[in-house]
Design a protein around this motif. Structure first.
Motif, PDB file in Angstrom:
ATOM      1  N   LEU A 204     -25.646 -68.526 -11.495  1.00 57.38           N
ATOM      2  CA  LEU A 204     -24.734 -68.145 -10.428  1.00 57.38           C
ATOM      3  C   LEU A 204     -24.218 -69.404  -9.738  1.00 57.38           C
ATOM      4  O   LEU A 204     -24.962 -70.363  -9.557  1.00 57.38           O
ATOM      5  CB  LEU A 204     -25.447 -67.254  -9.396  1.00 57.38           C
ATOM      6  CG  LEU A 204     -25.371 -65.758  -9.671  1.00 57.38           C
ATOM      7  CD1 LEU A 204     -26.440 -65.360 -10.655  1.00 57.38           C
ATOM      8  CD2 LEU A 204     -25.537 -64.974  -8.376  1.00 57.38           C
ATOM      9  N   ASP A 205     -22.979 -69.343  -9.325  1.00 56.77           N
ATOM     10  CA  ASP A 205     -22.351 -70.523  -8.728  1.00 56.77           C
ATOM     11  C   ASP A 205     -21.744 -70.117  -7.387  1.00 56.77           C
ATOM     12  O   ASP A 205     -20.911 -69.220  -7.318  1.00 56.77           O
ATOM     13  CB  ASP A 205     -21.268 -71.025  -9.697  1.00 56.77           C
ATOM     14  CG  ASP A 205     -20.575 -72.252  -9.146  1.00 56.77           C
ATOM     15  OD1 ASP A 205     -21.120 -72.844  -8.193  1.00 56.77           O
ATOM     16  OD2 ASP A 205     -19.501 -72.592  -9.669  1.00 56.77           O
ATOM     17  N   SER A 206     -22.175 -70.778  -6.302  1.00 53.23           N
ATOM     18  CA  SER A 206     -21.712 -70.357  -4.977  1.00 53.23           C
ATOM     19  C   SER A 206     -20.236 -70.679  -4.748  1.00 53.23           C
ATOM     20  O   SER A 206     -19.582 -70.054  -3.920  1.00 53.23           O
ATOM     21  CB  SER A 206     -22.575 -70.983  -3.891  1.00 53.23           C
ATOM     22  OG  SER A 206     -22.540 -72.383  -4.036  1.00 53.23           O
ATOM     23  N   SER A 207     -19.684 -71.639  -5.513  1.00 53.53           N
ATOM     24  CA  SER A 207     -18.275 -71.979  -5.300  1.00 53.53           C
ATOM     25  C   SER A 207     -17.335 -70.907  -5.862  1.00 53.53           C
ATOM     26  O   SER A 207     -16.170 -70.840  -5.507  1.00 53.53           O
ATOM     27  CB  SER A 207     -17.964 -73.321  -5.952  1.00 53.53           C
ATOM     28  OG  SER A 207     -18.141 -73.210  -7.338  1.00 53.53           O
ATOM     29  N   ALA A 208     -17.861 -70.034  -6.739  1.00 55.08           N
ATOM     30  CA  ALA A 208     -17.020 -68.987  -7.322  1.00 55.08           C
ATOM     31  C   ALA A 208     -16.877 -67.800  -6.387  1.00 55.08           C
ATOM     32  O   ALA A 208     -16.128 -66.871  -6.651  1.00 55.08           O
ATOM     33  CB  ALA A 208     -17.607 -68.529  -8.652  1.00 55.08           C
ATOM     34  N   LEU A 209     -17.641 -67.821  -5.294  1.00 52.78           N
ATOM     35  CA  LEU A 209     -17.723 -66.656  -4.415  1.00 52.78           C
ATOM     36  C   LEU A 209     -16.738 -66.763  -3.259  1.00 52.78           C
ATOM     37  O   LEU A 209     -16.581 -67.821  -2.665  1.00 52.78           O
ATOM     38  CB  LEU A 209     -19.145 -66.555  -3.880  1.00 52.78           C
ATOM     39  CG  LEU A 209     -19.533 -65.281  -3.161  1.00 52.78           C
ATOM     40  CD1 LEU A 209     -19.639 -64.138  -4.138  1.00 52.78           C
ATOM     41  CD2 LEU A 209     -20.847 -65.481  -2.444  1.00 52.78           C
ATOM     42  N   SER A 210     -16.075 -65.643  -2.929  1.00 56.35           N
ATOM     43  CA  SER A 210     -15.200 -65.621  -1.757  1.00 56.35           C
ATOM     44  C   SER A 210     -15.185 -64.200  -1.215  1.00 56.35           C
ATOM     45  O   SER A 210     -15.563 -63.256  -1.917  1.00 56.35           O
ATOM     46  CB  SER A 210     -13.782 -66.035  -2.144  1.00 56.35           C
ATOM     47  OG  SER A 210     -13.266 -65.113  -3.072  1.00 56.35           O
ATOM     48  N   PHE A 211     -14.786 -64.049   0.056  1.00 63.12           N
ATOM     49  CA  PHE A 211     -14.672 -62.686   0.571  1.00 63.12           C
ATOM     50  C   PHE A 211     -13.584 -62.555   1.621  1.00 63.12           C
ATOM     51  O   PHE A 211     -13.219 -63.521   2.278  1.00 63.12           O
ATOM     52  CB  PHE A 211     -16.017 -62.189   1.109  1.00 63.12           C
ATOM     53  CG  PHE A 211     -16.454 -62.834   2.399  1.00 63.12           C
ATOM     54  CD1 PHE A 211     -17.073 -64.067   2.400  1.00 63.12           C
ATOM     55  CD2 PHE A 211     -16.266 -62.181   3.612  1.00 63.12           C
ATOM     56  CE1 PHE A 211     -17.491 -64.649   3.580  1.00 63.12           C
ATOM     57  CE2 PHE A 211     -16.683 -62.755   4.794  1.00 63.12           C
ATOM     58  CZ  PHE A 211     -17.304 -63.998   4.788  1.00 63.12           C
ATOM     59  N   THR A 212     -12.999 -61.367   1.734  1.00 64.30           N
ATOM     60  CA  THR A 212     -11.980 -61.073   2.744  1.00 64.30           C
ATOM     61  C   THR A 212     -12.326 -59.752   3.409  1.00 64.30           C
ATOM     62  O   THR A 212     -13.151 -58.987   2.904  1.00 64.30           O
ATOM     63  CB  THR A 212     -10.594 -60.922   2.092  1.00 64.30           C
ATOM     64  OG1 THR A 212     -10.692 -59.914   1.090  1.00 64.30           O
ATOM     65  CG2 THR A 212     -10.105 -62.212   1.509  1.00 64.30           C
ATOM     66  N   HIS A 213     -11.703 -59.492   4.525  1.00 64.79           N
ATOM     67  CA  HIS A 213     -11.960 -58.243   5.234  1.00 64.79           C
ATOM     68  C   HIS A 213     -10.651 -57.670   5.736  1.00 64.79           C
ATOM     69  O   HIS A 213      -9.955 -58.294   6.523  1.00 64.79           O
ATOM     70  CB  HIS A 213     -12.918 -58.499   6.405  1.00 64.79           C
ATOM     71  CG  HIS A 213     -13.317 -57.236   7.105  1.00 64.79           C
ATOM     72  ND1 HIS A 213     -12.664 -56.768   8.211  1.00 64.79           N
ATOM     73  CD2 HIS A 213     -14.309 -56.353   6.837  1.00 64.79           C
ATOM     74  CE1 HIS A 213     -13.234 -55.636   8.602  1.00 64.79           C
ATOM     75  NE2 HIS A 213     -14.241 -55.362   7.789  1.00 64.79           N
TER      76      HIS A 213
END
Lengths: 203, 459
Positions: free
Chosen positions: A152-161
């Motif tokens: 798993l790679d934390s740089s691949a993660l993003s989120f919006t709301h």
């Protein structure tokens, strides 16, 4: 390496395909008795549903566990037979992938964006969603990466709301993209029986 | 406040009924297996209780399979009571299946199938399974009863962990069990999602106040962490028969027609036996041989007995306890006579426990226990009269008179049953001997009377 073994596993499984309702539906039966069902959009080739069913320890037929798509309330699971059920005002968690990302949507979260924090826990191989107001917490793994044993790679993660919905995206790694393309090619080779009822030989 | 009122309503409606053997709580033995004269509802029958105690130890050890025990004795000498005592002392974890000899005769199932099912119900398998549980601290519990008084209750339960909070809708059953457990805000509970079982872990530390009054057994626990729903491994006991049913159910729409059980193919059974043995070797499961109790065993016929002979030889066979009140009689399905109506070759495999008629003192003691059980007060003279009746007619008849006399006594607004009450019911209800006597005198005036064949035919 592990990517290949998963692909081989899928290729060797018994498959039944069916085209219905604008969707390509495939049922897999693996050698260890597990069953997987997938639905793809015919036009865009997007994955709409993927679910699993395992045999229970005593040999009984289990319930379908939804991995991708929305869990449908199966008939016969009313409140009285089950006894307890989450209220409809609770957050609803579902996965819906795009071409390039794994994506999770959590609806019914009427809190501002700065309440949420999403992080990757590489040691436990999972993603954790936390809220600073202690209303929602979720720990989940990415089954696709687990199957192929990719890190798993934390740089691949993003989120919006937006619109009371938290959308968490994780960019698919290259290996997964090639795997999916290869798999799709394989599936298109399967002779999909046309509309109507067919005997599912693998079930 | 609605939550505190509901359990009271339920408690009133739930009165336990009193059965013929509900006063039995065990075999009444001490640690050295010596029987106490009066203990756990058992009176007298010292030798047979001691013997049953030895059998009980054998069952608890669980090493010996396929032993059979016969409890033989006159009617009303406590055969069923001894079997119940064994069941009670085994506890809930060891399977105990009781059936009556005539239960196996059904048109839907062959006799041997019914017996095999009974055998397999008496073998437990303790196995680990993963289940989904909900674990959290109760924030709020809200139960609304409809204003009309009838109809379904609606309930909501809010649970939290240190990280999250969720609201659950409750079904009727869950509401009832939450009320029974007296779950309140501040309790930390777990709910097994599959079975709906609720267990209270304790009270949350954050709810601890100096001025709260609470029992000594109240435990304080931390609020659980992480997610509310977790997967956990739990150990539970299922019977072999249940595993059979799960695996024999035909898939798809055919299940609609085949029903729940029906006949289970012997191949399925063999498969499961093999699988269970495999689990045991791998350490995944543990086999708990239980007890199969067949009352009125003389009602079985020759085919059943020969089936039993064979079934007892299997290593997956429970301890079989049978009871009969017959002497030398015809074996059902043959023309041969045999002791207890059981073929000699099967008798040879049995350990036989005999029960003997009760003495006057023991009868008196049993009647006293039953009076307590049925909540009837008896005066000293009435007790003596009733004991006499018990000795001269039968113990069962005397026990029947307890509750009826109690009722007569209550009707005349008395608190203690007197001799008059006993006399009254004695004249109202005939015992077996008096009824036979009456029959002999007046049989000419009854319909379809047959003077010649007075013998009862059981087969």
């Amino acid at each position: 390496m592990a990517v290949q073994s998963w692909l081989d596993n899928v290729k060797s499984s018994k498959k039944t395909a069916l085209i219905h309702d604008g969707k390509r539906k495939i049922h897999y039966l693996f050698s260890d008795g597990k069953e997987m069902a997938e639905e793809y959009d015919l036009k865009t080739d997007e994955l709409i549903v993927r679910k699993w069913r395992h045999k229970s320890a005593l040999g009984g037929q289990g319930q379908w566990q939804v991995e991708v798509g929305e869990a449908l309330a199966s008939p016969g699971t009313s409140l009285d037979s089950q006894g307890i059920k989450e209220n409809c005002s609770n957050p609803v968690f579902s996965r819906k992938d795009t071409k390039t990302c794994f994506q999770w949507r959590i609806r019914n979260l009427p809190y501002p964006k700065d309440v949420f924090s999403v992080s990757v826990e590489p040691s436990e191989r999972c993603i954790i969603i936390k809220t600073s107001n202690k209303k929602f917490y979720k720990k989940f793994s990415i089954a696709d990466l687990d199957r192929s044993q990719l890190p798993l790679d934390s740089s691949a993660l993003s989120f919006t709301h937006t619109n009371n919905t938290l959308i968490v995206s994780y960019k698919k790694p290259k290996q997964i993209l090639t795997l999916e393309q290869e798999l799709l090619k394989e599936l298109k080779k399967l002779k999909g029986t046309g509309e109507g009822d067919v005997d599912c030989k693998t079930q | 406040m609605a939550t505190t009122k509901v359990p009271e309503v339920r408690d009133i409606t739930r009165i336990e009924r009193i059965g013929a053997h509900s006063h039995i709580r065990g075999l009444g033995l001490d640690d050295a297996l010596e029987p106490r004269q009066v203990s756990q509802g058992m009176v007298g029958q010292l030798a047979s209780r001691r013997a049953a105690g030895v059998i009980l130890e054998m069952i608890k050890d669980g090493h010996i399979a396929g032993r059979a025990v016969l409890i033989a004795g006159q009617p009303g000498t406590g055969k069923t009571a001894i079997a119940m005592g064994i069941a009670q002392s085994l506890g809930t974890d060891t399977p105990f299946t009781a059936l009556s000899g005539s239960e196996i005769f059904s048109l839907e199932m062959s006799k041997t199938e019914a017996l095999s099912q009974a055998f397999r119900k008496a073998i437990g398998v303790r196995i680990k399974e993963e289940t989904e549980i909900i674990e959290g601290e109760v924030v709020e519990i809200q139960i609304d009863r409809p204003a009309t008084g009838t109809g379904a209750k609606v309930g909501k339960l809010t649970l939290k962990t240190t990280e999250m909070e969720t609201i659950y809708d409750l079904g009727n059953k869950m509401i009832e069990s939450l009320c029974k457990e007296k779950v309140q805000a501040g309790d930390v509970i777990t709910i097994d999602k599959a079975t709906g079982k609720i267990s209270k872990l304790g009270r949350s530390f954050t709810r601890a106040r100096d001025y709260d009054a609470m029992g000594a057994q109240t435990q304080f626990v931390q609020c659980p962490e992480g997610e509310l729903q977790k997967r956990k491994e739990v150990v539970h006991t299922v019977s072999l028969h249940e595993i059979d049913v799960i695996n024999s159910r035909t898939q798809g729409f055919l299940a609609l027609f085949s029903g729940d059980t029906g006949e289970i193919k012997s191949e399925v059974r063999e498969q499961i036996n093999a699988k269970v043995c495999e689990w045991r070797e791998e350490g995944k499961a543990e086999i708990i041989p239980g007890v199969l109790f067949i009352d009125e065993v003389h009602m079985l016929d020759m085919e059943c007995f020969s089936f039993l002979n064979r079934a007892l030889e299997s290593d997956l066979s429970p301890v079989l306890i049978m009871a009969t009140n017959r002497g030398i009689t015809r074996i059902r399905g043959t023309n041969y006579q045999s002791p207890h109506g059981i073929p000699i070759d099967l008798l040879d495999r049995l350990l036989i426990i005999a029960t003997s008629p009760y003495t006057e003192k023991e009868t008196r003691q049993i009647l006293k226990i039953r009076c307590e059980e049925e909540d009837v007060e008896l005066s000293e003279e009435a007790h003596t009269v009733l004991t006499r009746i018990g000795m001269e007619t039968s113990l069962r008849y005397a026990i029947q008179l307890i509750s009826t006399a109690g009722l007569v006594c209550r009707k005349r607004k008395g608190t203690e049953v007197q001799v008059e009450d006993i006399k009254r019911v004695y004249s109202l209800f005939l015992d077996e001997a008096r009824s036979s006597q009456y029959m002999k005198e007046y049989q000419d005036s009854f319909l379809f009377h047959e003077t010649q064949t007075a013998k009862m035919d059981t087969s």
